[in-house]
Design a protein around this motif. Structure first.
Motif, mmCIF file in Angstrom:
data_model
loop_
_atom_site.group_PDB
_atom_site.id
_atom_site.type_symbol
_atom_site.label_atom_id
_atom_site.label_comp_id
_atom_site.label_asym_id
_atom_site.label_seq_id
_atom_site.Cartn_x
_atom_site.Cartn_y
_atom_site.Cartn_z
ATOM 1 N N ASP A 68 0.826 -1.214 0.000
ATOM 2 C CA ASP A 68 0.000 0.000 0.000
ATOM 3 C C ASP A 68 0.862 1.266 0.000
ATOM 4 O O ASP A 68 0.618 2.221 0.749
ATOM 5 N N GLY A 69 1.898 1.248 -0.840
ATOM 6 C CA GLY A 69 2.752 2.412 -1.036
ATOM 7 C C GLY A 69 3.934 2.528 -0.101
ATOM 8 O O GLY A 69 4.790 3.398 -0.290
ATOM 9 N N VAL A 70 4.024 1.672 0.915
ATOM 10 C CA VAL A 70 5.131 1.727 1.880
ATOM 11 C C VAL A 70 6.166 0.658 1.538
ATOM 12 O O VAL A 70 5.836 -0.528 1.437
ATOM 13 N N LYS A 71 7.428 1.081 1.346
ATOM 14 C CA LYS A 71 8.496 0.157 0.940
ATOM 15 C C LYS A 71 9.203 -0.462 2.147
ATOM 16 O O LYS A 71 9.441 0.191 3.162
ATOM 17 N N HIS A 72 9.528 -1.745 1.990
ATOM 18 C CA HIS A 72 10.300 -2.484 2.987
ATOM 19 C C HIS A 72 11.386 -3.243 2.234
ATOM 20 O O HIS A 72 11.152 -3.734 1.125
ATOM 21 N N THR A 73 12.575 -3.364 2.793
ATOM 22 C CA THR A 73 13.656 -4.099 2.137
ATOM 23 C C THR A 73 14.098 -5.269 3.016
ATOM 24 O O THR A 73 14.121 -5.165 4.252
ATOM 25 N N TYR A 74 14.452 -6.359 2.350
ATOM 26 C CA TYR A 74 14.843 -7.574 3.054
ATOM 27 C C TYR A 74 16.053 -8.203 2.374
ATOM 28 O O TYR A 74 16.165 -8.186 1.144
ATOM 29 N N LYS A 75 16.922 -8.791 3.174
ATOM 30 C CA LYS A 75 18.079 -9.507 2.665
ATOM 31 C C LYS A 75 17.825 -11.013 2.733
ATOM 32 O O LYS A 75 17.146 -11.499 3.632
ATOM 33 N N HIS A 131 13.264 -14.670 5.840
ATOM 34 C CA HIS A 131 14.501 -14.060 5.363
ATOM 35 C C HIS A 131 15.618 -14.147 6.405
ATOM 36 O O HIS A 131 15.382 -14.478 7.575
ATOM 37 N N ARG A 132 16.845 -13.868 5.951
ATOM 38 C CA ARG A 132 18.052 -13.731 6.777
ATOM 39 C C ARG A 132 18.565 -15.035 7.397
ATOM 40 O O ARG A 132 19.643 -15.042 8.002
ATOM 41 N N SER A 133 17.838 -16.109 7.295
ATOM 42 C CA SER A 133 18.259 -17.344 7.959
ATOM 43 C C SER A 133 19.266 -18.114 7.108
ATOM 44 O O SER A 133 19.284 -18.020 5.879
ATOM 45 N N SER A 134 20.112 -18.903 7.775
ATOM 46 C CA SER A 134 21.065 -19.763 7.085
ATOM 47 C C SER A 134 20.327 -20.971 6.497
ATOM 48 O O SER A 134 19.151 -21.194 6.796
ATOM 49 N N TYR A 189 13.431 -14.086 11.831
ATOM 50 C CA TYR A 189 13.508 -14.538 10.441
ATOM 51 C C TYR A 189 12.196 -14.437 9.672
ATOM 52 O O TYR A 189 12.187 -14.650 8.460
ATOM 53 N N THR A 190 11.100 -14.163 10.354
ATOM 54 C CA THR A 190 9.807 -14.128 9.665
ATOM 55 C C THR A 190 9.042 -12.848 9.999
ATOM 56 O O THR A 190 9.119 -12.330 11.105
ATOM 57 N N GLU A 191 8.302 -12.352 9.021
ATOM 58 C CA GLU A 191 7.461 -11.168 9.227
ATOM 59 C C GLU A 191 6.266 -11.250 8.288
ATOM 60 O O GLU A 191 6.397 -11.662 7.131
ATOM 61 N N VAL A 192 5.098 -10.875 8.783
ATOM 62 C CA VAL A 192 3.884 -10.842 7.970
ATOM 63 C C VAL A 192 3.402 -9.403 7.847
ATOM 64 O O VAL A 192 3.299 -8.680 8.840
#
Length: 298
Positions: free
Chosen positions: A175-182, A220-223, A245-248
């Motif tokens: 909804d227009g808001v940016k998030h970045t993940y590795k 994300h981010r987990s080995s 490591y998780t996000e919803v």
């Protein structure tokens, strides 16, 4: 009631046709006909003389996906029932129905969310998987094309995690808001709760919710080892305990961009080499369509 039964000849290793032909003995009403839906090229023409019939679809999640996308507005006024004969049956699981049960799904097929990918638009019922879940579908398709019938997706996932699949970085706009993940392993956007044969990436997601919201999981981010340890908990929705490591995220419009190509699956149907997809809830998609119609009139 009068019914017309459609089956997917390749669903459930041929089980769909067998089930379809047994339905006249089980349905409370007349069966006007039984047809292989893989041979229907124009649903508007096919259904033109069947307005007095309720449709019964026999197949799996992929069958339903192709049905709602191929039939489109041709089924807008149709009563639709479903008899699951697939391998995953996540749609049926989300409805809380039993295998072999014929369930009415007319409302569940209305106002479906859409996914835009590689210049095409698709409706979807369960979810859009991006990352190793798409990879599993791609590998399963390859094995099926080679003649394999007993495909073990768990085995494919484990081998992919350990040896073949490489996580990527992602930009997710909700909804227009940016998030970045590795180092993202999966980034599925969900309309229902289940996908992948019983996994619950976003356990709180409610199909056809009144707010018109979709949910996306970022794993994300987990080995590799940590991912392998957490992965089984997706089947119980307990992976979210691993907050590191998780996000919803939830929203009406979700765009996911990877920094390298990855396979994507829509209700089990595979799209390869994807850099970006956008999922829109029905409310958002309808507003956009209404705007386009207004501009066309002007």
């Amino acid at each position: 009631m009068k019914y017309y039964v459609l089956y997917n000849a390749i669903a459930g290793q041929g089980k769909a046709e067998e089930v379809a032909r047994s339905l006249p003995e089980k349905l409370d009403g007349e069966v006007a006909g039984i047809a292989d839906m893989t041979k229907i090229t124009n649903y508007s023409a096919f259904l033109s003389d069947k307005s007095d019939c309720a449709l019964v679809i026999c197949g799996g999640d992929g069958t339903l996906n192709r049905f709602v996308n191929d039939a489109g507005e041709a089924i807008a006024d149709s009563e639709v029932y479903y008899c699951a004969t697939g391998s995953g049956n996540d749609f049926l699981r989300d409805l809380g129905a039993a295998d072999g049960e014929v369930v009415r799904i007319t409302e569940q097929l209305r106002d479906l969310p859409i996914c835009e990918v590689n210049g095409k638009t698709y409706r979807f019922l369960n979810g859009v998987g991006y990352g190793i879940d798409g990879y599993c579908c791609e590998e399963g398709d390859k094995l099926r094309a080679a003649g394999e019938t007993n495909i073990n997706y768990t085995s494919i996932a484990i081998k992919g995690l350990l040896f073949h699949y490489k996580p990527t970085n992602a930009t997710v706009t909700v909804d227009g808001v940016k998030h970045t993940y590795k180092k993202v392993w999966i980034a599925p956007t969900m309309h229902g709760r289940y996908y992948g044969g019983g996994m619950m990436p976003t356990p709180a997601q409610v199909r056809n919710n009144s707010e018109g919201k979709l949910s996306i999981l970022l794993f994300h981010r987990s080995s590799k080892l940590k991912t392998l340890m957490i992965f089984p908990s997706l089947f119980k929705g307990e992976h979210l305990k691993n907050v590191k490591y998780t996000e919803v995220l939830t929203g009406s419009e979700i765009t996911v961009e990877f920094d390298s190509p990855a396979p994507l699956q829509i209700d089990g149907e595979t799209v390869v080499g994807v850099m970006k997809y956008t999922a829109r809830a029905s409310v958002c998609a309808k507003k956009e369509k209404d705007t386009e119609n207004e501009l066309a009139v002007q």
